[in-house]
Design a protein around this motif. Sequence first.
Motif, PDB file in Angstrom:
ATOM      1  N   ASN A 116       0.863  -1.176   0.000  1.00  0.00           N
ATOM      2  CA  ASN A 116       0.000   0.000   0.000  1.00  0.00           C
ATOM      3  C   ASN A 116       0.893   1.217   0.000  1.00  0.00           C
ATOM      4  OD1 ASN A 116      -2.429  -1.404   0.191  1.00  0.00           O
ATOM      5  ND2 ASN A 116      -2.082  -1.743   2.367  1.00  0.00           N
ATOM      6  N   GLY A 117       0.619   2.171  -0.888  1.00  0.00           N
ATOM      7  CA  GLY A 117       1.505   3.332  -0.964  1.00  0.00           C
ATOM      8  C   GLY A 117       2.772   2.958  -1.704  1.00  0.00           C
ATOM      9  N   LYS A 118       3.865   3.639  -1.386  1.00  0.00           N
ATOM     10  CA  LYS A 118       5.114   3.417  -2.129  1.00  0.00           C
ATOM     11  C   LYS A 118       6.232   3.312  -1.108  1.00  0.00           C
ATOM     12  CE  LYS A 118       7.286   5.280  -6.258  1.00  0.00           C
ATOM     13  NZ  LYS A 118       8.618   5.714  -5.916  1.00  0.00           N
ATOM     14  N   THR A 119       7.138   2.407  -1.329  1.00  0.00           N
ATOM     15  CA  THR A 119       8.267   2.268  -0.409  1.00  0.00           C
ATOM     16  C   THR A 119       9.499   1.819  -1.172  1.00  0.00           C
ATOM     17  OG1 THR A 119       8.888   1.417   1.760  1.00  0.00           O
ATOM     18  CG2 THR A 119       7.820  -0.141   0.289  1.00  0.00           C
ATOM     19  N   ALA A 120      10.663   2.056  -0.579  1.00  0.00           N
ATOM     20  CA  ALA A 120      11.925   1.675  -1.223  1.00  0.00           C
ATOM     21  C   ALA A 120      11.982   0.153  -1.382  1.00  0.00           C
ATOM     22  CB  ALA A 120      13.083   2.157  -0.352  1.00  0.00           C
ATOM     23  N   PRO A 121      12.851  -0.315  -2.278  1.00  0.00           N
ATOM     24  CA  PRO A 121      12.977  -1.764  -2.418  1.00  0.00           C
ATOM     25  C   PRO A 121      13.460  -2.419  -1.127  1.00  0.00           C
ATOM     26  CG  PRO A 121      14.493  -0.627  -3.918  1.00  0.00           C
ATOM     27  CD  PRO A 121      13.704   0.425  -3.220  1.00  0.00           C
ATOM     28  N   PHE A 122      12.982  -3.626  -0.905  1.00  0.00           N
ATOM     29  CA  PHE A 122      13.441  -4.423   0.232  1.00  0.00           C
ATOM     30  C   PHE A 122      13.983  -5.732  -0.328  1.00  0.00           C
ATOM     31  CE2 PHE A 122       8.830  -4.382  -0.273  1.00  0.00           C
ATOM     32  CZ  PHE A 122       8.541  -5.719  -0.482  1.00  0.00           C
ATOM     33  N   LEU A 123      14.303  -6.678   0.548  1.00  0.00           N
ATOM     34  CA  LEU A 123      14.970  -7.904   0.092  1.00  0.00           C
ATOM     35  C   LEU A 123      14.056  -9.108   0.209  1.00  0.00           C
ATOM     36  CD1 LEU A 123      18.517  -8.065   1.730  1.00  0.00           C
ATOM     37  CD2 LEU A 123      17.965  -7.550  -0.653  1.00  0.00           C
ATOM     38  N   THR A 124      14.068  -9.911  -0.824  1.00  0.00           N
ATOM     39  CA  THR A 124      13.302 -11.162  -0.809  1.00  0.00           C
ATOM     40  C   THR A 124      14.272 -12.347  -0.877  1.00  0.00           C
ATOM     41  OG1 THR A 124      11.386 -10.147  -1.919  1.00  0.00           O
ATOM     42  CG2 THR A 124      11.610 -12.532  -2.112  1.00  0.00           C
ATOM     43  N   PHE A 125      14.122 -13.265   0.080  1.00  0.00           N
ATOM     44  CA  PHE A 125      14.859 -14.537   0.045  1.00  0.00           C
ATOM     45  C   PHE A 125      13.849 -15.624  -0.332  1.00  0.00           C
ATOM     46  CE2 PHE A 125      18.908 -13.504   2.208  1.00  0.00           C
ATOM     47  CZ  PHE A 125      18.602 -12.291   2.796  1.00  0.00           C
ATOM     48  N   TRP A 126      14.129 -16.370  -1.351  1.00  0.00           N
ATOM     49  CA  TRP A 126      13.202 -17.399  -1.855  1.00  0.00           C
ATOM     50  C   TRP A 126      13.871 -18.756  -1.628  1.00  0.00           C
ATOM     51  CZ3 TRP A 126      12.360 -21.191  -5.615  1.00  0.00           C
ATOM     52  CH2 TRP A 126      11.058 -21.342  -6.113  1.00  0.00           C
ATOM     53  N   LEU A 127      13.426 -19.444  -0.588  1.00  0.00           N
ATOM     54  CA  LEU A 127      14.032 -20.747  -0.242  1.00  0.00           C
ATOM     55  C   LEU A 127      13.296 -21.852  -0.987  1.00  0.00           C
ATOM     56  CD1 LEU A 127      15.675 -22.815   1.476  1.00  0.00           C
ATOM     57  CD2 LEU A 127      13.932 -22.528   3.261  1.00  0.00           C
ATOM     58  N   ALA A 128      14.041 -22.573  -1.813  1.00  0.00           N
ATOM     59  CA  ALA A 128      13.459 -23.710  -2.540  1.00  0.00           C
ATOM     60  C   ALA A 128      13.497 -24.932  -1.629  1.00  0.00           C
ATOM     61  CB  ALA A 128      14.276 -23.974  -3.803  1.00  0.00           C
ATOM     62  N   LEU A 129      12.334 -25.494  -1.353  1.00  0.00           N
ATOM     63  CA  LEU A 129      12.304 -26.732  -0.568  1.00  0.00           C
ATOM     64  C   LEU A 129      12.318 -27.961  -1.480  1.00  0.00           C
ATOM     65  CD1 LEU A 129       9.792 -25.612   2.196  1.00  0.00           C
ATOM     66  CD2 LEU A 129      12.250 -26.015   2.459  1.00  0.00           C
ATOM     67  N   ASP A 130      12.121 -27.719  -2.775  1.00  0.00           N
ATOM     68  CA  ASP A 130      12.215 -28.788  -3.787  1.00  0.00           C
ATOM     69  C   ASP A 130      12.987 -28.210  -4.966  1.00  0.00           C
ATOM     70  OD1 ASP A 130      10.181 -30.677  -2.598  1.00  0.00           O
ATOM     71  OD2 ASP A 130       8.919 -28.915  -2.898  1.00  0.00           O
ATOM     72  N   ASP A 131      13.478 -29.074  -5.825  1.00  0.00           N
ATOM     73  CA  ASP A 131      14.048 -28.572  -7.078  1.00  0.00           C
ATOM     74  C   ASP A 131      12.946 -27.806  -7.805  1.00  0.00           C
ATOM     75  OD1 ASP A 131      16.337 -29.946  -6.440  1.00  0.00           O
ATOM     76  OD2 ASP A 131      16.037 -31.552  -7.915  1.00  0.00           O
ATOM     77  N   SER A 132      13.308 -26.696  -8.409  1.00  0.00           N
ATOM     78  CA  SER A 132      12.304 -25.835  -9.032  1.00  0.00           C
ATOM     79  C   SER A 132      12.751 -25.458 -10.441  1.00  0.00           C
ATOM     80  CB  SER A 132      12.149 -24.580  -8.172  1.00  0.00           C
ATOM     81  OG  SER A 132      11.412 -23.603  -8.836  1.00  0.00           O
ATOM     82  N   SER A 133      11.862 -25.660 -11.399  1.00  0.00           N
ATOM     83  CA  SER A 133      12.142 -25.261 -12.789  1.00  0.00           C
ATOM     84  C   SER A 133      10.789 -24.938 -13.417  1.00  0.00           C
ATOM     85  CB  SER A 133      12.821 -26.404 -13.550  1.00  0.00           C
ATOM     86  OG  SER A 133      11.900 -27.469 -13.675  1.00  0.00           O
ATOM     87  N   ILE A 134      10.803 -24.500 -14.659  1.00  0.00           N
ATOM     88  CA  ILE A 134       9.497 -24.107 -15.214  1.00  0.00           C
ATOM     89  C   ILE A 134       8.579 -25.318 -15.433  1.00  0.00           C
ATOM     90  CG2 ILE A 134       9.993 -21.820 -16.154  1.00  0.00           C
ATOM     91  CD1 ILE A 134      10.378 -23.108 -18.832  1.00  0.00           C
ATOM     92  N   GLU A 135       9.112 -26.529 -15.413  1.00  0.00           N
ATOM     93  CA  GLU A 135       8.216 -27.699 -15.532  1.00  0.00           C
ATOM     94  C   GLU A 135       7.309 -27.821 -14.306  1.00  0.00           C
ATOM     95  OE1 GLU A 135      11.737 -28.357 -16.168  1.00  0.00           O
ATOM     96  OE2 GLU A 135      11.132 -27.782 -18.198  1.00  0.00           O
TER      97      GLU A 135
END
Length: 253
Positions: A116-135
């Motif tokens: 909501n509103g506007k804010t500076a960029p923050f950090l996202t950590f994306w933990l893969a619990l399985d192998d991930s690919s477009i399949e």
Amino acid sequence: MPIDLEQRQQFERLGFTNLGPLFDAAECARIADEYDRLVSFDSQVLGNKEEGEFPYRAMLNYRSPALASFIQHPALLDVAREFLGDDIRFWWDQGINKAPGSGSLIDWHQDNGYTNGKTAPFLTFWLALDDSSIENGGLMVVPGSHHQGLLPHHYETVHAVIDEGALDTANAVPLDAQAGDVLLFSSYLAHRTVGNHTKSRQRRAWVLQYCRADQRNEETGEIYDNRPWVMKHGEILKETFCERVLNLRGDRP
Ligand SMILES: O=C(O)CCC(=O)C(=O)O
């Protein structure tokens, strides 16, 4: 060094980097156990029935003491400190399981598009619990798109989606990960996840986000003081705290 020079340069240039496995096998197993208890078809789903729904749950750290302890894990906070400085709040987390056969995608967006509103960029950590690919429902990203600033978004059901024509996706690439890898993104990186068209390969991700403790809503001037402090003066806090209670139902970031 919590992040090496090449990873740092890749993050600055492209808006993402793969930090590799930050947690050991026992830690990943503990996370996966709690995740599976909380993120299930019985708790909450996203997507649509025609293409196939998938389990989703926000703020797992509020629902599980075991997962709450991970949001202060030095492996995450040492990297976060490199980008955010010595005073850090936890922004938001979510578990998304693109289960086998759930064809619904999460369309192009920047994570700031949900704010909501506007804010500076923050950090996202994306933990893969399985192998991930477009399949199996993995990520696509537009390298360098974080340099474009906040793009216009609109909502489609519960999802913030970049407006038609505002993003050039010609250079989009898949961003694969192996189970245990942690991908680090700028919250301005444009990304989407596709449907999982496999019969048996689930694709679970736990997404954790951090911001500077003095992060403000640039439109209202408010500090996000309902987000828990996790690091102060460079020290990981023994217990998190926030000045205002986060209302999980009402307070989207
Ligand atoms: O993991 C997913 O499927 C979606 C992740 C995502 O787009 C997000 O967290 O903003």
